[in-house]
Enzyme design. Sequence first.
Site, PDB file in Angstrom:
ATOM      1  N   SER A  74      34.726   9.257  18.837  1.00  0.00           N
ATOM      2  CA  SER A  74      35.437  10.224  19.685  1.00  0.00           C
ATOM      3  C   SER A  74      34.478  11.202  20.349  1.00  0.00           C
ATOM      4  O   SER A  74      34.840  11.864  21.335  1.00  0.00           O
ATOM      5  CB  SER A  74      36.448  11.005  18.841  1.00  0.00           C
ATOM      6  OG  SER A  74      35.795  11.695  17.787  1.00  0.00           O
ATOM      7  N   LYS A  75      33.251  11.303  19.849  1.00  0.00           N
ATOM      8  CA  LYS A  75      32.300  12.281  20.374  1.00  0.00           C
ATOM      9  C   LYS A  75      31.797  11.939  21.772  1.00  0.00           C
ATOM     10  O   LYS A  75      31.219  12.795  22.454  1.00  0.00           O
ATOM     11  CB  LYS A  75      31.121  12.433  19.414  1.00  0.00           C
ATOM     12  CG  LYS A  75      31.507  12.946  18.034  1.00  0.00           C
ATOM     13  CD  LYS A  75      32.151  14.313  18.079  1.00  0.00           C
ATOM     14  CE  LYS A  75      32.371  14.870  16.676  1.00  0.00           C
ATOM     15  NZ  LYS A  75      32.938  16.233  16.709  1.00  0.00           N
TER      16      LYS A  75
END
Length: 347
Positions: free
Chosen positions: A47-48
């Site tokens: 998700s980063k």
Amino acid sequence: MKKNKNVVNNLLELVGRTPMVKIDNLTKNFTGTFLVKLESANPGHSSKDRIALHIIESAEKKGILKPGDTIIETTSGNTGFSLAMVSLIKGYQCILAVSSKSSNDKIDMLKAMGAKVYVCPANVSADDPRSYYEVAKRLHKEIKGSIYINQYFNDLNAEAHYLSTGPEIWEQTNGQLTHLVICSGTGGTISGTAKYLKEKNPNVKIIGVDAYGSVLKKFHETGEFDENEIYPYRIEGLGKNLIPSVTNFDIIDKFIKVSDEDSAHSARKIVKFEGIFAGYTSGAAFQAVKQLSEDGEFKESDIVVIVFPDHGSRYLSKIYSDKWMEDQGFSDSKHEINNNNIQYIRK
């Protein structure tokens, strides 16, 4: 070559729009419907990617970043990989201060992506000059033409998820989700996603996942930062020994804590029963849902979205290593570690 709508110019155009997967095998005895937001489908496998791209492009628009500049950050590994990937594609240098708790797999991946890595001791206070927070700050002061991403105190972290993750989840569930379960570290994912979803439906219940050894759950419940809560734990990218300003505690309905051991085994079960190669933090997210289900949190009509933030390839030398699991004391009568799946052909 004539532009084809199915061909992207680079990996950055693939960030976001991750799939949602219904899981049945592990939840057959649970009440409700359970959907996984599969953030490992991002090109950087977590998700980063969302925050790395959003923060860097925001800095470019403001004229803060110029070609050849250096990007500096503290990371448990996933944010660092995403920043290294974006930096490489856009032509920036990347320096990362990494916690020694990060797996060797993560550190090797960061170096392979061209980042310069400083490995800092994990079990020191946040204001210790050896901590990865302080090392990153020092490097930023020393290196001209550098920016410090500072994800724990950068509101763009949450904004990235408000603009992307939240709308995607709302659309993918046709606005019918009742619960959102997300691991909380910097708090960007849970805060930004929750803000969007609460604006759409204030009744969506937001549940944060915290680690034993972290201060977040007690701070949420009491407003007290209790140093006595802090002790070493193994899960990466979950919990904190400080209070990130990015985390909007008011928008989170409750926190639940999970253990290192249970989260590790949950990740392995996700692979075995659902075929999803889940990371340690994804295992923690599912472990929280398991505990909540056992506590009677969900009704038959509930639609529960679980964000799986990371990929199992980052933990090959940890939770997917039988030896590491045994060294941690994680193989006991409650859990079976199968060492019999490999057969060696001898001469």
